[in-house]
Enzyme design. Structure first.
Site, PDB file in Angstrom:
ATOM      1  N   ASN A 125      -5.225  12.578   0.589  1.00 31.40           N
ATOM      2  CA  ASN A 125      -4.433  11.717   1.303  1.00 31.40           C
ATOM      3  C   ASN A 125      -5.196  10.842   2.369  1.00 31.40           C
ATOM      4  OD1 ASN A 125      -1.605  10.761   2.098  1.00 31.40           O
ATOM      5  ND2 ASN A 125      -1.904  11.678   4.078  1.00 31.40           N
ATOM      6  N   LYS A 126      -4.777  10.126   3.064  1.00 29.80           N
ATOM      7  CA  LYS A 126      -5.447   9.403   4.108  1.00 29.80           C
ATOM      8  C   LYS A 126      -6.300  10.020   4.962  1.00 29.80           C
ATOM      9  CE  LYS A 126      -5.430   5.774   4.234  1.00 29.80           C
ATOM     10  NZ  LYS A 126      -6.145   4.963   3.516  1.00 29.80           N
ATOM     11  N   ASP A 130      -1.821  11.093  -1.913  1.00 26.97           N
ATOM     12  CA  ASP A 130      -2.331  10.284  -3.107  1.00 26.97           C
ATOM     13  C   ASP A 130      -2.699  10.567  -4.307  1.00 26.97           C
ATOM     14  OD1 ASP A 130      -2.941   8.825  -0.326  1.00 26.97           O
ATOM     15  OD2 ASP A 130      -2.789   7.202  -1.751  1.00 26.97           O
ATOM     16  N   ARG A 153      -7.036  -0.168  -6.956  1.00 28.34           N
ATOM     17  CA  ARG A 153      -7.487   0.758  -5.849  1.00 28.34           C
ATOM     18  C   ARG A 153      -7.667   2.196  -6.816  1.00 28.34           C
ATOM     19  NH1 ARG A 153      -4.162   1.308  -0.577  1.00 28.34           N
ATOM     20  NH2 ARG A 153      -6.102   2.199   0.116  1.00 28.34           N
ATOM     21  N   GLN A 179      -2.123   2.414   9.956  1.00 27.43           N
ATOM     22  CA  GLN A 179      -0.875   2.748   9.455  1.00 27.43           C
ATOM     23  C   GLN A 179       0.199   3.335  10.102  1.00 27.43           C
ATOM     24  OE1 GLN A 179      -3.629   3.111   7.691  1.00 27.43           O
ATOM     25  NE2 GLN A 179      -4.043   2.600   5.729  1.00 27.43           N
ATOM     26  N   ARG A 216       0.876  -1.283  -0.027  1.00 28.27           N
ATOM     27  CA  ARG A 216       0.205   0.194  -0.069  1.00 28.27           C
ATOM     28  C   ARG A 216       0.733   1.182   0.079  1.00 28.27           C
ATOM     29  NH1 ARG A 216       2.406   1.872   3.847  1.00 28.27           N
ATOM     30  NH2 ARG A 216       0.671   3.517   3.881  1.00 28.27           N
ATOM     31  N   GLY A 217       0.194   2.539  -0.101  1.00 28.73           N
ATOM     32  CA  GLY A 217       1.006   3.539  -0.167  1.00 28.73           C
ATOM     33  C   GLY A 217       1.157   3.771  -1.877  1.00 28.73           C
ATOM     34  N   ALA A 218       0.927   5.133  -2.028  1.00 31.88           N
ATOM     35  CA  ALA A 218       0.755   5.449  -3.562  1.00 31.88           C
ATOM     36  C   ALA A 218       1.969   4.990  -4.497  1.00 31.88           C
ATOM     37  CB  ALA A 218       0.393   6.991  -3.573  1.00 31.88           C
TER      38      ALA A 218
HETATM   39  O1  MRU Z   1      -4.472   3.172   2.182  1.00 33.53           O
HETATM   40  P1  MRU Z   1      -2.992   3.467   2.160  1.00 33.53           P
HETATM   41  O2  MRU Z   1      -2.386   2.725   3.361  1.00 33.53           O
HETATM   42  O3  MRU Z   1      -2.331   3.014   0.882  1.00 33.53           O
HETATM   43  O4  MRU Z   1      -2.824   5.129   2.155  1.00 33.53           O
HETATM   44  C1  MRU Z   1      -1.428   5.460   2.251  1.00 33.53           C
HETATM   45  C2  MRU Z   1      -1.649   7.018   2.364  1.00 33.53           C
HETATM   46  O5  MRU Z   1      -2.541   7.697   2.459  1.00 33.53           O
HETATM   47  C3  MRU Z   1       0.027   7.720   2.165  1.00 33.53           C
HETATM   48  O6  MRU Z   1       0.216   8.855   2.897  1.00 33.53           O
HETATM   49  C4  MRU Z   1       0.153   8.014   0.571  1.00 33.53           C
HETATM   50  O7  MRU Z   1      -0.398   7.074  -0.058  1.00 33.53           O
HETATM   51  C5  MRU Z   1       1.421   8.730   0.360  1.00 33.53           C
HETATM   52  S1  MRU Z   1       2.716   7.237   0.332  1.00 33.53           S
HETATM   53  C6  MRU Z   1       4.068   7.970   0.091  1.00 33.53           C
END
Ligand code: MRU
Length: 366
Positions: free
Chosen positions: A256-257, A246, A90, A205, A53-55
């Site tokens: 973002n999250k 994201d 996603r 997270q 996970r993470g963009a």
């Molecule tokens: O749902 P996730 O864990 O994929 O969400 C991650 C985030 O929101 C991060 O802050 C974002 O992807 C940036 S990662 C460098």
């Protein structure tokens, strides 16, 4: 980054060169386990179920997923269909589409028999590029941290206090992280700093990933409940906020999250600088109004009604925290309007969250 003295990446090519190996992030911090992804189906599943996970990391992993698919069928129709299917794993982070569109352009310009090898090579390039981009985000962010530290005056007994949300760390990228890159570089440079880590409900997270990786790197940090950030800001205990993103729109709205927006509001109200670390692969110039135009992933309600954790028995268990059958909503991301963002920290430099500045940044020849 190093884990227990060993260099690790959350995504690497398997020794045989025919698959990728990822850290199963669902098991951290309790267990460091790896999963081998040898088929596009395995890659799709890993992205959808948040093994990765993470963009930036989902973008790089998906690139390998497409390369794996092309081993079986590299015709135009297969390239398009597989890319569309992986993109749908996603919806919110634009890096997924960015990486796959780049892969599609690259392979479609080549004859069918050459496509699988070309795709694999480009996926490797996207992964390596991510490492370099994130290192440079850190290089551009470090002077900001130094500046704020110099203004306030820091020493080991009174370090620079950074608050971060979710995990935009090395686990969310191929290395360095985005929001954490300036933090790691400041720590390496000897700047006394301390990180407030938002737990980041519902999937935690921050608690399970950011706290783990900061701990591995020896960066002083304290885990806080999501609701504590505003209070800490009111009491002068946060010098700056750095979060990841994201998708950032042409006018600088930052998705973002979930919960990021509330931190931005609290930061604004308290005069705390609020920075968004953004690889330019996360900038979506095709979109302007983040609230209206970014698709927000709605995840399973069980993530809200249940919690997973390590029991005293040593087993990871899931427990219910709400009455059985309670309806729960679970929007996974939110949008922070550009007016609340102090600046974006990119690999090309620090830039204002506004359209003219962002378009000028992207028009620069590198
Ligand atoms: O749902 P996730 O864990 O994929 O969400 C991650 C985030 O929101 C991060 O802050 C974002 O992807 C940036 S990662 C460098």
């Amino acid at each position: 980054m190093k884990v227990a003295g060993e260099w690790l990446r959350p995504l690497r090519v398997a020794a045989a060169g025919d698959a990728v190996v990822v850290i199963d992030q669902r098991l951290l911090p309790h267990r460091l386990a790896f999963e081998t992804l040898a088929t596009p189906q395995a890659v799709h599943h890993a992205i959808r179920e948040m093994v990765v996970r993470g963009a930036p990391l989902i973008g790089a992993t998906a690139a390998y997923g497409l390369a794996l698919a092309l081993k079986t069928d590299a015709s135009d129709s297969a390239v398009e269909a597989q890319a569309a299917w992986l993109k749908a794993a996603r919806p919110t982070a634009v890096n997924l589409a960015w990486a796959l569109d780049r892969m599609v352009r690259h392979v479609r310009a080549r004859p069918v028999p050459a496509r699988a090898a070309a795709a694999w090579a480009l996926a490797g390039h996207i992964a390596e590029e991510d490492v370099d981009v994130n290192r440079r985000i850190g290089e551009h962010g470090l002077p900001l941290l130094r500046e704020i530290a110099a203004r306030r005056g820091v020493d080991p007994g009174r370090p620079l206090n950074v608050l971060t949300h979710c995990n935009a760390g090395w686990l969310a990228t191929v290395d360095w992280g985005t929001a954490t890159s300036p933090i790691y570089q400041a720590h390496e440079a000897g700047l006394p700093l301390h990180v407030w880590v938002d737990e980041t409900r519902p999937r935690n997270q921050g608690a399970s990933l950011t706290a783990w990786e900061l701990g591995q790197a020896g960066v002083p940090h304290t885990l806080i409940a999501d609701n504590a950030g505003g209070h800490l800001m009111q009491h002068g205990q946060v010098d700056l906020v750095i979060v990841g993103c994201d998708r950032v729109t042409a006018r600088g709205d930052a998705c973002n999250k979930i919960g990021t927006y509330l931190k931005a509001l609290a930061a604004f109200d308290n005069g705390v600088p609020f920075y968004v670390a953004m690889p330019t692969s996360t900038l979506d110039l095709a979109v302007s109004d983040g609230l209206a135009e970014i698709p927000i992933e709605e995840r399973r309600s069980r993530e809200v009604t249940h919690l997973a954790g390590l029991a005293e028995s040593g087993q990871v268990i899931e427990v219910a925290i709400a009455p059985a059958g309670t309806p729960a909503a679970n929007p996974a991301f939110d949008v922070t309007p550009a007016r609340l963002v102090t600046a974006l920290i990119t690999e090309r430099g620090v830039v204002a969250a506004e359209e003219r500045a962002l378009r000028a940044l992207m028009a620069q020849t590198l």
